[in-house]
Write a protein that holds these residues in place. Structure first.
Motif: not given
Length: 451
Positions: A202-227
Motif C-alpha cells: 500500500l505504501m508503494v501504491m499510495v505515493i504515486p496516487i497522492a502525487v497524481s491527485v494534486h497534479t490532476v487538480i492543477s490540470y483543472i486550472f492549467a489546461m485552460t487558456i485563462q490568464p
C-alpha cells in the motif's frame, strides 16, 4: 476537555478522553452548533440557489473551490508523508504516522465534498456519470480523489488492526465494534507477515496516487487558456504546496494533541525538529516555484497575463499576495532557520503561518484570474457571503469533531509499532550502520593512502 493516561494498558500507550468531563460536552456542543449552522446554510443554498453566495460572473469560483484545493492539499500530510517515512525506514516516524494518516482520511472526505457543494444542486453530480468526458480533467479529478480516499482509508485501517485487537482483548466497550474490526487478529507471526506485506504494498501504491491527485487538480486550472492559470509548472507547484501545507497541519495537530492528551513522552522535541526542518525545506522549494512562475509571466509581458499579474502585485489583491509571501516564506524561514527559535512554540507559530499562507495562495490562484477575464470587461468583484463562511467554518468543525471521535475509540499512537521499535530498533539500526559504514581495514588503507 480533559485527557487521562491509562497506565494499565500496554505501558501507557493508549490514551482516551475523559468523557465525564463537562468541558468535553461543552466542546462537543459547540462543534455541533457550528456544524448545524453550516448545514442549515447549505440547505438554504439548495433551496434558494447559488444566489445566496458571492459567486457571480465573471468570478464563478470562490470559497468552495478554494477550500477544495486547500483541504485536498492538507491531506498530503498523512498518507504521503507517512508512506515516505515508512519506505525510508525512519525510526522516528513511529509515534506520528497514525496522526498523519487520520488527518488524510478526514480531510479528504471534507475536501472531496466541496465540488458538490459548489454545484449548487448535489443531483448535478449525476451528469458527470451520464455525460462525463474522458478528456476532461474534472473526470480525472473525481477518479483520482476516489482512488486516493480508498487507498488512504485502507492504509489507515490496516496498521490499526493490532491495536483494535488489544482493545478487544481488554474488554473495552463497545466490544462488538472491536470484535468486528479486529478481523480475528491474534498477533501470530503469519498474521504479522501478511500485515507488513500489505502495508508495504500500500505504501508503494499510495505515493504515486497522492502525487497524481494534486497534479490532476492543477490540470483543472492549467489546461485552460485563462490568464494566470495556463502554466506548465502548475503540476509540481501544486504538489509542493500540498506537501508544504500538509506538514504544517500535521505539526499543528501534533502540538495540540501533545498538550491535550499529555503525549510529551512520545511526541518529543526531536520529532518536531525533524519535521520543522522538512517544513523549512518545503518553504524554500515553495519560494523557488513561486519565483519561477511569476518571473516567466513578468518576462513574457503578455497583456492579459500582466493584467492578472499587476492585480496581484499592486492591485486589489496585493494585500493578500504579500501576506501570502510573508506567511509562506518570511515567517517560517526566519523562525525555522534559527536553532534558538526552532522550538515547539516557534514551530507552532511557523506552522499556523504556513496554513494561513497556503489558504491565501489558493485564494490568489482562483479569484484574480477569474476577476480579470480576457474580454474587455471590468474587473470582477468577489465578496464571500455568510453562507460560504459558515460552510468553511463548519468544515473545520467537522475536521476537529472527526479527530475527537477517532481519539474516543482508537489510540492516537500506534501501540504495536512503538513496541516493535523498542524491540528491534537497536539491532536494526546497528545492522544498517554496519551495512554502509566502511570496515576497519578499509579505514586503515584510506589513512595510509592519505599519508
Amino acid at each position: 476537555m480533559l485527557a487521562k493516561q491509562n497506565n494499565d494498558l500496554d505501558d501507557g500507550l493508549f490514551y482516551s478522553i475523559e468523557y465525564t468531563s463537562p468541558k468535553f460536552y461543552w466542546v462537543m456542543f459547540a462543534l455541533f452548533v457550528v456544524i448545524g449552522f453550516a448545514a442549515y446554510s447549505y440547505l438554504m443554498q439548495i433551496i434558494i440557489g447559488l444566489g445566496v453566495t458571492g459567486l457571480a460572473q465573471p468570478v464563478s469560483w470562490g470559497f468552495y473551490i478554494i477550500n477544495f484545493v486547500f483541504f485536498i492539499g492538507i491531506s498530503h500530510a498523512g498518507t504521503l508523508i507517512s508512506a515516505i517515512l515508512r519506505l525510508s525506514k525512519a525510526e522516528w516516524r513511529r509515534p506520528i504516522t497514525r496522526m498523519a494518516e487520520v488527518i488524510t482520511a478526514i480531510v479528504l472526505a471534507i475536501g472531496g465534498l466541496h465540488p458538490i457543494i459548489d454545484l449548487g444542486q448535489p443531483g448535478r453530480m449525476w451528469n458527470l456519470v451520464t455525460s462525463g468526458r474522458l478528456q476532461s480533467p474534472l473526470l480525472w479529478d473525481v477518479t483520482s480523489i476516489s482512488a486516493y480516499f480508498a487507498a488512504s482509508t485502507v492504509y489507515l485501517y490496516l496498521p490499526l488492526i493490532p491495536d483494535i485487537a488489544i482493545l478487544r482483548d481488554r474488554g473495552t466497550k463497545p466490544q462488538w465494534l472491536y470484535e468486528f474490526l479486529s478481523w480475528g487478529w491474534h498477533g501470530t507471526p503469519k498474521q504479522h507477515h501478511i500485515l507488513e506485506r500489505a502495508i508495504n504494498i500500500l505504501m508503494v501504491m499510495v505515493i504515486p496516487i497522492a502525487v497524481s491527485v494534486h497534479t490532476v487538480i492543477s490540470y483543472i486550472f492549467a489546461m485552460t487558456i485563462q490568464p494566470g492559470w495556463h502554466s506548465t509548472i502548475f503540476g509540481p507547484y501544486f504538489v509542493v504546496g500540498a506537501i508544504f501545507s500538509g506538514i504544517a497541519a500535521l505539526l499543528i495537530m501534533m502540538i495540540v494533541l501533545r498538550k491535550v492528551y499529555h503525549l510529551e513522552n512520545y511526541l518529543k522535541e526531536i520529532h518536531f525538529n525533524y519535521l520543522s526542518i522538512l517544513l523549512l525545506i518545503m518553504s524554500l522549494l515553495w519560494f523557488y516555484f513561486t519565483f519561477s512562475e511569476y518571473l516567466t509571466t513578468y518576462y513574457g509581458n503578455e497583456p492579459d497575463e500582466m493584467r492578472v499579474f499587476l492585480y496581484k502585485f499592486t492591485g486589489g489583491f496585493a494585500p493578500y499576495f504579500w501576506a501570502m509571501f510573508a506567511c509562506n516564506f518570511l515567517v517560517p524561514v526566519t523562525i525555522l532557520a534559527n536553532k534558538k527559535t526552532r522550538r515547539i512554540k516557534g514551530i507552532l507559530i511557523a506552522s499556523i503561518s504556513v496554513v494561513i499562507g497556503m489558504w491565501l495562495e489558493r485564494l490568489i490562484i482562483v479569484v484574480p484570474s477569474l476577476a480579470n477575464p480576457r474580454l474587455e470587461y471590468p474587473t470582477g468583484i468577489y465578496i464571500p457571503s455568510l453562507t460560504e463562511w459558515s460552510v468553511f467554518i463548519g468544515a473545520i468543525a467537522v475536521f476537529i469533531l472527526g479527530f475527537v471521535l477517532f481519539a474516543k475509540f482508537f489510540p492516537l499512537i500506534s501501540v504495536w509499532e512503538i513496541k516493535e521499535g523498542r524491540e528491534k530498533s537497536i539491532s536494526e539500526v546497528a545492522h544498517r550502520l554496519q551495512s554502509y559504514l566502511p570496515d576497519n581495514h578499509d579505514e586503515l588503507e584510506i589513512e595510509q593512502a592519505l599519508k
